[in-house]
Design an enzyme around this catalytic site. Structure first.
Site, PDB file in Angstrom:
ATOM      1  CG  ASN A 207      -0.851  -0.407   0.607  1.00 56.56           C
ATOM      2  OD1 ASN A 207      -1.085  -1.569   0.891  1.00 56.56           O
ATOM      3  ND2 ASN A 207      -0.101   0.374   1.382  1.00 56.56           N
ATOM      4  CE  LYS A 338      14.178   1.261   1.045  1.00 56.03           C
ATOM      5  NZ  LYS A 338      12.741   1.072   1.292  1.00 56.03           N
TER       6      LYS A 338
HETATM    7  N1  CTP Z   1       9.123   0.482   3.720  1.00 57.10           N
HETATM    8  C1  CTP Z   1       9.228   1.003   4.987  1.00 57.10           C
HETATM    9  N2  CTP Z   1       8.789   2.255   5.271  1.00 57.10           N
HETATM   10  C2  CTP Z   1       8.261   3.028   4.298  1.00 57.10           C
HETATM   11  C3  CTP Z   1       8.150   2.510   2.987  1.00 57.10           C
HETATM   12  C4  CTP Z   1       8.589   1.236   2.732  1.00 57.10           C
HETATM   13  O1  CTP Z   1       9.719   0.306   5.882  1.00 57.10           O
HETATM   14  N3  CTP Z   1       7.836   4.236   4.601  1.00 57.10           N
HETATM   15  C5  CTP Z   1       9.621  -0.868   3.441  1.00 57.10           C
HETATM   16  C6  CTP Z   1       8.582  -1.924   3.138  1.00 57.10           C
HETATM   17  O2  CTP Z   1       8.144  -2.576   4.302  1.00 57.10           O
HETATM   18  C7  CTP Z   1       9.335  -2.857   2.210  1.00 57.10           C
HETATM   19  C8  CTP Z   1      10.359  -1.983   1.548  1.00 57.10           C
HETATM   20  O3  CTP Z   1      10.422  -0.784   2.309  1.00 57.10           O
HETATM   21  O4  CTP Z   1      10.050  -3.849   2.930  1.00 57.10           O
HETATM   22  C9  CTP Z   1      10.136  -1.621   0.097  1.00 57.10           C
HETATM   23  O5  CTP Z   1       8.976  -0.928  -0.173  1.00 57.10           O
HETATM   24  P1  CTP Z   1       8.675  -0.446  -1.687  1.00 57.10           P
HETATM   25  O6  CTP Z   1       7.408   0.321  -1.660  1.00 57.10           O
HETATM   26  O7  CTP Z   1       8.839  -1.529  -2.668  1.00 57.10           O
HETATM   27  O8  CTP Z   1       9.873   0.500  -2.028  1.00 57.10           O
HETATM   28  P2  CTP Z   1      10.391   1.847  -1.492  1.00 57.10           P
HETATM   29  O9  CTP Z   1      11.628   1.579  -0.711  1.00 57.10           O
HETATM   30  O10 CTP Z   1       9.329   2.616  -0.774  1.00 57.10           O
HETATM   31  O11 CTP Z   1      10.912   2.558  -2.798  1.00 57.10           O
HETATM   32  P3  CTP Z   1      10.119   3.117  -4.067  1.00 57.10           P
HETATM   33  O12 CTP Z   1       8.846   3.702  -3.594  1.00 57.10           O
HETATM   34  O13 CTP Z   1      11.093   4.102  -4.586  1.00 57.10           O
HETATM   35  O14 CTP Z   1       9.981   1.933  -4.967  1.00 57.10           O
END
Ligand code: CTP
Length: 408
Positions: A207, A338
């Site tokens: 990403n 979370k």
């Molecule tokens: N994160 C994580 N592990 C993952 C995905 C995300 O620890 N496999 C953590 C990121 O480091 C960040 C937070 O989750 O602090 C939010 O990530 P984001 O991509 O905004 O959201 P998601 O929780 O993945 O939810 P969604 O994809 O539904 O928006």
């Protein structure tokens, strides 16, 4: 070891007030290394400062007797802060644009410690767009300013431009020095950057995360005296010297490193953009193209933040939410789902990735929302750590009072 700062003095009629600033700092137990620019020495003499500080005063880049080591580097490494009182429009311009043509400007570039600037100048100069934009550049680096005050100026005009009061400046310097120790003894874990999920030996999924936000948090925590562990996906950035850098590539590697460190940590900031999916398998050889469509099958990565929330004990847990719609609503949902203490929500439709600044909303469990509009990532990191530390202290106090027998 005594706290030491460098006090830079530049060529301005208010230079004589720096003597009182130096005395105020000495009374508070701070050791002061004075650095005079050439024009400052037209207004005040090095001898005055030398006699009062009982230390030699630096006035030049190449002073006899001070060239055994690379002096600006050795001074930079020995100080907890650089304060410039008074700061002219000229020095603001040089700092903002990285010009290093004397000792003070060279020290500025080699100094990793916090910087405080107390400008003084004519009101027209202070309001000039060139000076305004230089001040903005310096603020975006996280430098502290003690702004000039309104009043009669040496040039006969009235307006904002007078050096702030000596007491105000001394207190701000002491506050910043104190903040420099505010995370002493605290262990901070930061994750940063993207993760990379390999498809085959030459292709991968990833990403746009640059890692700048996480690195800004690591740098700020380090400056405040924390022991910092930075678990970083691949980025172009150089880790601040002094952090424990744990480089990782995939989400699974990040998960392993983070879970191992977690029990020992006090504050955890999950700024990494972790991939939610990875290929079901990584081909060991390059995948050859076929004639038709290709289907890439993905499987879910564990949500590391959710695992941390589930296992949370004494830690303060800070998550990030990158959203393109219904920003605050989704952020609130993530905060509770979370089990986080603090959540930083970014609207990524505006393109935060790779930028040095962002608009961030910091949400707490109490429903408080602090919005930082178009601020540098260093400023956002500072506020985030302020809030995380307050939550940590409040939690420790609650735990202590719970453990205390009822007072009758
Ligand atoms: N994160 C994580 N592990 C993952 C995905 C995300 O620890 N496999 C953590 C990121 O480091 C960040 C937070 O989750 O602090 C939010 O990530 P984001 O991509 O905004 O959201 P998601 O929780 O993945 O939810 P969604 O994809 O539904 O928006």
């Amino acid at each position: 070891m005594a706290v030491k700062i460098a006090l830079g003095i530049t060529g301005c009629i208010a230079a004589y007030k720096a003597i009182e600033v130096m005395r105020g700092l000495q009374k508070a137990g701070v050791s002061v290394q004075v650095v005079l620019t050439r024009s400052a020495a037209q207004f005040v003499t090095p001898l005055t400062f030398e006699a009062l500080s009982a230390q030699s005063v630096i006035t030049d880049m190449f002073q006899p007797g001070q060239n055994r080591d690379i002096h600006h580097i050795s001074v930079a490494q020995s100080i907890q802060m650089l304060a410039v009182v008074p700061a002219t429009a000229n020095i603001l311009g040089k700092f903002a644009h990285g010009i290093a043509d004397d000792f003070l400007t060279t020290l500025y570039l080699s100094n990793p410690a916090p910087v405080l600037i107390a400008p003084a100048m004519n009101v027209e100069m202070w309001n000039h767009p060139a000076v305004r934009s230089n001040v903005e550049i310096l603020k975006s680096r996280g430098h502290y300013f003690v702004n000039p005050e309104p009043g009669p100026l040496a040039c006969g005009m009235e307006g904002e431009g007078r050096l702030a009061g000596v007491d105000v400046i001394v207190h701000r310097i002491l506050d910043v020095l104190h903040a420099g120790q505010s995370l002493k003894g605290v262990k901070v874990l930061v994750t940063a950057g993207p993760t990379i999920e390999d498809i085959d030996p030459i292709r991968f999924l990833s990403n746009r995360s640059s890692g700048k936000m996480g690195y800004a948090v690591a740098q700020t925590a380090l400056r405040r005296g924390a022991e910092v562990f930075l678990v970083s996906g691949p980025t172009e950035l150089k880790a601040p010297s002094g952090v424990h850098l744990i480089p990782v590539r995939s989400a699974a590697q990040m998960q392993e490193s983070v879970m191992k460190l977690y029990p020992e940590m006090d504050i955890v900031v999950k700024a990494a953009a972790v991939a939610d999916y990875r290929p079901i398998e990584t081909a060991t050889q390059k995948i050859k193209k076929g004639s038709g469509e290709m289907l890439l099958r993905l499987t879910r990565n564990k949500d590391i933040l959710e695992l941390l929330g589930r296992d949370k004990k004494h830690q303060v847990l800070v998550g990030f939410a990158a959203e393109t719609e219904r920003l605050l609503e989704s952020a609130r949902d993530k905060l509770t789902r979370k089990n986080l203490d603090l959540l930083v929500a970014n609207d990524v439709s505006a393109g935060v990735f790779g930028s040095d600044s962002a608009t961030a909303h910091l949400l707490t469990r109490d429903g408080d929302v602090v919005t930082l509009q178009d601020q540098s990532k260093i400023v956002i990191a500072g506020k985030l750590l302020d809030m995380a530390q307050s939550l940590r202290i409040a939690r420790a106090q609650r735990t202590r009072s719970k453990g205390r027998p009822d007072e009758t």
